[in-house]
Design an enzyme around this catalytic site. Structure first.
Site, short mmCIF file in Angstrom:
data_model
loop_
_atom_site.label_atom_id
_atom_site.label_comp_id
_atom_site.label_asym_id
_atom_site.label_seq_id
_atom_site.Cartn_x
_atom_site.Cartn_y
_atom_site.Cartn_z
N ASP A 1 143.52 83.28 15.29
CA ASP A 1 142.07 83.51 15.22
C ASP A 1 141.80 84.69 16.19
O ASP A 1 142.93 85.72 16.45
CB ASP A 1 141.56 82.20 16.27
CG ASP A 1 140.08 82.02 15.57
OD1 ASP A 1 139.34 83.01 15.09
OD2 ASP A 1 139.89 80.79 15.74
N TRP B 1 137.64 87.41 11.05
CA TRP B 1 136.08 87.69 11.06
C TRP B 1 135.87 88.75 10.27
O TRP B 1 134.30 89.02 10.20
CB TRP B 1 135.36 87.47 12.20
CG TRP B 1 136.02 86.34 13.27
CD1 TRP B 1 136.72 85.16 12.84
CD2 TRP B 1 135.83 86.30 14.68
NE1 TRP B 1 136.85 84.53 13.91
CE2 TRP B 1 136.66 85.41 15.03
CE3 TRP B 1 135.32 87.19 15.49
CZ2 TRP B 1 136.69 84.75 16.50
CZ3 TRP B 1 135.27 86.82 16.94
CH2 TRP B 1 136.16 85.65 17.26
N GLY B 2 136.46 89.50 9.52
CA GLY B 2 136.13 90.59 8.72
C GLY B 2 135.85 91.79 9.41
O GLY B 2 135.28 92.87 9.02
N GLN B 3 136.38 91.91 10.78
CA GLN B 3 136.15 93.11 11.53
C GLN B 3 137.20 94.24 11.29
O GLN B 3 138.05 94.00 10.74
CB GLN B 3 136.25 92.54 13.02
CG GLN B 3 135.14 91.71 13.51
CD GLN B 3 135.23 91.29 14.94
OE1 GLN B 3 136.25 91.78 15.55
NE2 GLN B 3 134.10 90.79 15.54
N ALA B 4 136.86 95.29 11.87
CA ALA B 4 138.14 96.41 11.56
C ALA B 4 138.36 96.66 10.19
O ALA B 4 139.49 97.14 9.88
CB ALA B 4 139.17 95.99 12.63
N ASP C 1 132.17 82.43 11.29
CA ASP C 1 132.63 80.95 10.59
C ASP C 1 131.32 80.54 9.92
O ASP C 1 130.07 80.80 10.08
CB ASP C 1 132.57 80.10 12.24
CG ASP C 1 133.71 80.48 12.95
OD1 ASP C 1 134.66 81.29 12.59
OD2 ASP C 1 133.84 79.99 14.34
#
Length: 436
Positions: free
Chosen positions: A152, A223-226, A244
């Protein structure tokens, strides 16, 4: 002349670009299993985990390929590691025989077991996490008999914050056309996100897992970041592309919309992950449960059940056991997912969190044909029509043998099109086989 499916199977189906290829086909197709979080949150213990594993067997889910029994957050002693070994400590009140004891029981059932940690100092629920301790944690998980790691992204400290901010379209829920106009410090054009601290955090655990004497599937929950779509395939066997999920149709539709633009990244050994299943949870209608499962299956998403299996009702169980959709999701020959061939409610290519793409198709070797999905994203009953002339795999002919994937009913030879009335947020799923 080769037919549409024959052409598809004849092509070389390669892994996703730079995919994380593992031994024994681990992670080659999307993971199937159960996770404790959506059903239980922190209220977990060994009895509840073994109950879930036993139900996977007793309900016939194991026979369909569901195999991972995943323990999510809150399994360890809070606020500390072992002072002598620096290892994470299973909470003895929850897991009196340790995680290894649960793993042994799960393995005796012919299933696999998963564990949870985070690429930060603490997990989302405030328990010790793995940043800076990747090597010892990977070794510990291997010694316990772990087969799957969900990793996570909570509570990242300031010294691990990225230089640039990135676009996650569902962050505020209303970005137009999937853009993020309010980024505080956007990356310059051509920036390589592999130089970001986010990538470094998740790659560190990948490297640790590759250096142990056990193959553990790596499920990255970032979470789809970076801009994870640019490096997720080389880093993990699945990678979260959104925040989420919740057991609410607007959220399910929003995530489906986002993921529909990432289908070119999905293939063997690495898949975009739109989060765990909510079938059986909340106040979703039976139609919404059905559409949720169908969309996740055709997108080749991991299918991780998130409801209490010892109290699941027959209607929800039937959805989770739909063999046509599972067979499509687990195709050993064709790694790619279904793709939208038409948006339907909107013009093609429209980013709309409320009304995602409604018309999908994909070739399947296991189904020996083409799977077609039609979604009614509207709030009232509406008609949807599949025109063979619009479907890439079917446009060369005008009549096909068709099966209704929900009922198993043989619809016979269907010419030109198939028209169906769908209740709000329902999905029709067709298996289109040989010409007729």
């Amino acid at each position: 002349m080769l037919g549409p499916l024959t052409l598809a199977v004849a092509l070389p189906f390669l892994p996703a670009a730079n995919a994380l290829v593992r031994k024994n086909d681990v992670g080659r197709v999307p993971a199937l299993g159960w996770n404790s979080w959506n059903a239980l949150g922190c209220d977990i213990n060994s009895t509840k985990v073994i109950t879930a594993a036993t139900e996977v067997v007793n309900l016939g889910l194991k026979d369909l390929g569901y195999e991972y029994i995943n323990i999510d957050d809150c399994w360890s002693v809070k606020n500390t590691r072992d002072k002598n070994t620096n290892r994470l400590i299973p909470d003895p009140s929850k897991f009196p025989d340790g995680i290894s004891g649960v793993a042994e029981q799960v393995h005796k059932l012919g299933l696999k077991i998963g564990i949870y940690s985070s690429a930060s100092e603490v997990t989302c629920a405030g328990y010790p996490a793995s940043l800076g301790n990747e090597t010892i944690d990977a070794q510990t998980f291997a010694e316990w008999g772990i087969d799957y790691l969900k990793y996570d992204n909570c509570d990242v400290s300031s010294n691990w914050t990225d230089t640039y901010s990135s676009c996650v379209p569902d962050g505020d829920g209303d970005y137009p056309n999937g853009t993020c106009p309010d980024l505080t410090n956007p990356a310059p054009e051509g920036y390589d996100w592999r130089t970001s601290k986010t990538y470094q955090r998740f790659a560190a655990m990948r490297n640790a897992l590759l250096n142990i004497d056990r193959t553990i599937l790596y499920s990255l929950s970032e979470w789809g970041q970076a801009e994870v779509k640019t490096w997720g395939n080389e880093t993990a066997n699945s990678w979260r592309m959104s925040g989420d999920i919740t057991a609410e149709w607007p959220r399910i539709a929003q995530i489906a919309n986002e993921n529909s633009f990432l289908m070119d990244y999905a293939n063997f050994w690495s898949y975009p992950d739109p989060d765990m299943l909510e079938i059986g949870n909340g106040d979703l209608t039976i139609e919404e449960n059905r559409a949720h499962f169908a969309l996740w299956a055709v997108m080749k998403s991991p299918l991780i059940i998130g409801t209490a299996l010892d109290s699941i009702n027959d209607d929800h169980l039937a959805i989770l056991k739909n063999k046509y959709l599972i067979d499509f999701n687990q195709d050993p020959v064709i790694g790619g997912p279904a793709h939208p061939y038409k948006w339907g409610y909107n013009p093609d290519g429209t980013f709309d969190p409320v009304h995602p793409a409604e018309y999908w198709s994909g070739a399947s070797s296991t189904l020996e044909g083409t799977l077609v999905l039609m979604l009614n994203s509207e709030d009232a009953t509406s008609t949807r029509t599949a025109l063979w002339s619009e479907i890439p795999e079917l446009k060369s002919h005008n009549a096909y043998k068709v099966i209704d994937a929900w009922t198993g009913k043989d619809l016979g030879c269907v010419k030109d099109k198939y028209k169906v009335s769908l209740k709000s947020h329902d999905a029709a799923v067709l298996v289109v086989k040989g010409r007729c």
